[in-house]
Design a protein around this motif. Sequence first.
Motif, PDB file in Angstrom:
ATOM      1  N   ASP A  26     -38.275  57.542  63.156  1.00  0.00           N
ATOM      2  CA  ASP A  26     -38.723  56.026  62.986  1.00  0.00           C
ATOM      3  C   ASP A  26     -40.241  56.220  62.907  1.00  0.00           C
ATOM      4  OD1 ASP A  26     -39.740  53.434  63.393  1.00  0.00           O
ATOM      5  OD2 ASP A  26     -38.971  53.126  65.395  1.00  0.00           O
ATOM      6  N   THR A  28     -42.687  54.306  62.765  1.00  0.00           N
ATOM      7  CA  THR A  28     -43.498  53.271  63.181  1.00  0.00           C
ATOM      8  C   THR A  28     -42.712  52.625  64.464  1.00  0.00           C
ATOM      9  OG1 THR A  28     -42.779  51.702  61.764  1.00  0.00           O
ATOM     10  CG2 THR A  28     -44.788  52.538  61.118  1.00  0.00           C
ATOM     11  N   GLY A  32     -40.285  49.347  69.714  1.00  0.00           N
ATOM     12  CA  GLY A  32     -39.053  50.331  70.105  1.00  0.00           C
ATOM     13  C   GLY A  32     -37.616  49.638  69.625  1.00  0.00           C
ATOM     14  N   PHE A  51     -42.652  57.899  65.807  1.00  0.00           N
ATOM     15  CA  PHE A  51     -44.276  58.081  65.811  1.00  0.00           C
ATOM     16  C   PHE A  51     -44.919  56.666  65.940  1.00  0.00           C
ATOM     17  CE2 PHE A  51     -42.461  61.382  63.378  1.00  0.00           C
ATOM     18  CZ  PHE A  51     -43.286  62.518  63.423  1.00  0.00           C
ATOM     19  N   ASP A  52     -46.079  56.585  66.505  1.00  0.00           N
ATOM     20  CA  ASP A  52     -47.090  55.398  66.423  1.00  0.00           C
ATOM     21  C   ASP A  52     -48.339  56.153  66.892  1.00  0.00           C
ATOM     22  OD1 ASP A  52     -46.273  52.038  66.530  1.00  0.00           O
ATOM     23  OD2 ASP A  52     -48.276  52.842  66.981  1.00  0.00           O
ATOM     24  N   GLN A  54     -50.657  54.050  68.497  1.00  0.00           N
ATOM     25  CA  GLN A  54     -50.940  53.453  69.637  1.00  0.00           C
ATOM     26  C   GLN A  54     -50.323  53.686  70.922  1.00  0.00           C
ATOM     27  OE1 GLN A  54     -52.136  49.166  69.454  1.00  0.00           O
ATOM     28  NE2 GLN A  54     -51.100  48.911  67.297  1.00  0.00           N
ATOM     29  N   HIS A  81     -47.830  58.863  61.575  1.00  0.00           N
ATOM     30  CA  HIS A  81     -46.806  59.390  60.648  1.00  0.00           C
ATOM     31  C   HIS A  81     -47.231  60.490  59.358  1.00  0.00           C
ATOM     32  CE1 HIS A  81     -46.901  55.025  59.223  1.00  0.00           C
ATOM     33  NE2 HIS A  81     -47.709  55.513  58.570  1.00  0.00           N
ATOM     34  N   ASN A 102     -41.424  50.456  59.755  1.00  0.00           N
ATOM     35  CA  ASN A 102     -41.458  48.933  59.696  1.00  0.00           C
ATOM     36  C   ASN A 102     -43.191  48.540  59.662  1.00  0.00           C
ATOM     37  OD1 ASN A 102     -41.175  46.328  60.616  1.00  0.00           O
ATOM     38  ND2 ASN A 102     -39.293  46.770  61.678  1.00  0.00           N
ATOM     39  N   LEU A 103     -43.730  48.148  58.618  1.00  0.00           N
ATOM     40  CA  LEU A 103     -45.014  48.212  58.413  1.00  0.00           C
ATOM     41  C   LEU A 103     -45.805  47.018  59.001  1.00  0.00           C
ATOM     42  CD1 LEU A 103     -45.074  49.408  54.906  1.00  0.00           C
ATOM     43  CD2 LEU A 103     -45.090  50.759  56.884  1.00  0.00           C
ATOM     44  N   GLY A 104     -47.103  47.280  58.951  1.00  0.00           N
ATOM     45  CA  GLY A 104     -47.994  46.182  59.448  1.00  0.00           C
ATOM     46  C   GLY A 104     -48.634  46.408  61.047  1.00  0.00           C
ATOM     47  N   TYR A 105     -48.642  45.356  61.806  1.00  0.00           N
ATOM     48  CA  TYR A 105     -49.152  45.450  63.102  1.00  0.00           C
ATOM     49  C   TYR A 105     -48.156  45.189  64.201  1.00  0.00           C
ATOM     50  CZ  TYR A 105     -48.993  40.240  62.691  1.00  0.00           C
ATOM     51  OH  TYR A 105     -48.780  39.047  62.182  1.00  0.00           O
ATOM     52  N   PRO A 107     -46.449  43.762  66.918  1.00  0.00           N
ATOM     53  CA  PRO A 107     -46.115  42.219  67.294  1.00  0.00           C
ATOM     54  C   PRO A 107     -46.348  42.251  69.014  1.00  0.00           C
ATOM     55  CG  PRO A 107     -44.272  42.887  66.195  1.00  0.00           C
ATOM     56  CD  PRO A 107     -45.223  44.126  66.598  1.00  0.00           C
ATOM     57  N   THR A 115     -50.800  49.433  59.439  1.00  0.00           N
ATOM     58  CA  THR A 115     -50.511  50.428  58.729  1.00  0.00           C
ATOM     59  C   THR A 115     -51.323  50.524  57.338  1.00  0.00           C
ATOM     60  OG1 THR A 115     -48.739  49.133  57.757  1.00  0.00           O
ATOM     61  CG2 THR A 115     -48.135  50.796  59.505  1.00  0.00           C
ATOM     62  N   SER A 119     -51.900  56.235  53.903  1.00  0.00           N
ATOM     63  CA  SER A 119     -51.296  57.210  55.085  1.00  0.00           C
ATOM     64  C   SER A 119     -49.632  56.819  54.883  1.00  0.00           C
ATOM     65  CB  SER A 119     -51.895  56.759  56.481  1.00  0.00           C
ATOM     66  OG  SER A 119     -52.119  55.582  56.627  1.00  0.00           O
TER      67      SER A 119
HETATM   68  C1  SAM Z   1     -44.571  46.380  62.845  1.00  0.00           C
HETATM   69  S1  SAM Z   1     -44.993  47.418  63.946  1.00  0.00           S
HETATM   70  C2  SAM Z   1     -43.582  48.558  64.033  1.00  0.00           C
HETATM   71  C3  SAM Z   1     -42.178  47.579  64.755  1.00  0.00           C
HETATM   72  C4  SAM Z   1     -41.215  48.474  65.471  1.00  0.00           C
HETATM   73  N1  SAM Z   1     -40.529  49.485  64.301  1.00  0.00           N
HETATM   74  C5  SAM Z   1     -40.283  47.877  66.548  1.00  0.00           C
HETATM   75  O1  SAM Z   1     -39.006  47.983  65.937  1.00  0.00           O
HETATM   76  O2  SAM Z   1     -40.437  47.271  67.418  1.00  0.00           O
HETATM   77  C6  SAM Z   1     -45.900  48.653  63.220  1.00  0.00           C
HETATM   78  C7  SAM Z   1     -46.535  49.753  64.104  1.00  0.00           C
HETATM   79  O3  SAM Z   1     -47.131  50.684  63.076  1.00  0.00           O
HETATM   80  C8  SAM Z   1     -47.846  51.556  64.078  1.00  0.00           C
HETATM   81  N2  SAM Z   1     -48.741  52.281  62.931  1.00  0.00           N
HETATM   82  C9  SAM Z   1     -50.108  51.974  62.259  1.00  0.00           C
HETATM   83  N3  SAM Z   1     -50.250  52.854  61.708  1.00  0.00           N
HETATM   84  C10 SAM Z   1     -49.651  54.060  61.720  1.00  0.00           C
HETATM   85  C11 SAM Z   1     -49.488  55.282  61.422  1.00  0.00           C
HETATM   86  N4  SAM Z   1     -50.545  56.027  60.346  1.00  0.00           N
HETATM   87  N5  SAM Z   1     -48.552  56.166  61.909  1.00  0.00           N
HETATM   88  C12 SAM Z   1     -47.767  55.562  62.796  1.00  0.00           C
HETATM   89  N6  SAM Z   1     -47.948  54.274  63.189  1.00  0.00           N
HETATM   90  C13 SAM Z   1     -48.474  53.619  62.782  1.00  0.00           C
HETATM   91  C14 SAM Z   1     -48.769  50.405  64.613  1.00  0.00           C
HETATM   92  O4  SAM Z   1     -49.414  51.024  65.954  1.00  0.00           O
HETATM   93  C15 SAM Z   1     -47.589  49.521  65.086  1.00  0.00           C
HETATM   94  O5  SAM Z   1     -47.054  49.799  66.525  1.00  0.00           O
END
Ligand code: SAM
Length: 191
Positions: A26, A28, A32, A51-52, A54, A81, A102-105, A107, A115, A119
Amino acid sequence: MVIKNILPFSHTLLEEAIQPGDVVIDATAGNGNDTLFLAKRVGKTGKVFAFDIQNAAIKRTEQRLKDEKAFEQTTLFLCGHERMKQQIPEQYHGKIAAGIFNLGYLPKGDHSIVTKPESTIEAVNQLFQLLKIGGIIVLVIYPGHPEGKEEKDRLLPFFQSIDQNKADVLLYQFLNRKNDPPFIVAIEKKK
Ligand SMILES: C[S@@+](CC[C@H](N)C(=O)[O-])C[C@H]1O[C@@H](n2cnc3c(N)ncnc32)[C@H](O)[C@@H]1O
């Protein structure tokens, strides 16, 4: 409904590609949801690397998996990642069955941390090298916010440029929904 919404369809693709005992990624972790789905699918004999960048996301994911008794088969990295290849133990290189972005911010988190196309592309390239033949990468892309629109504009030409002898690249998108809804790109490794 026969046509699935975006998140259920991303899981359908993963479900098809993953067997119990598989090793998956995973990219992003976020809240979870995907990590948990993957951990349940691979079971106690499999492995999930998530990976994340945050701390809040890693903590939420850890708690989620512990609550569902699926943490044992999961390794979390507080790390971008784009550094995936050096984090995944060499014994799994070329053996990964599937990965999801799963891109973006996050929630319910800081919406300014998103993202980034460079990268994401770097990480997709690394994950493609780590995949086994027949393995898949699923990306859920959200063009409904400004950075997401930019990411989409950068990612689509990259996906279109992937050699068709090396991978099948699928676009799954609702054409008649308003406000730039999310869509899926899936990449299946051929050789
Ligand atoms: C839309 S959320 C992911 C939702 C998640 N897959 C879920 O099921 O709840 C996008 C995540 O990508 C993370 N993110 C942003 N840039 C990243 C990077 N370069 N490597 C890993 N994670 C990253 C953000 O911190 C955010 O938590």
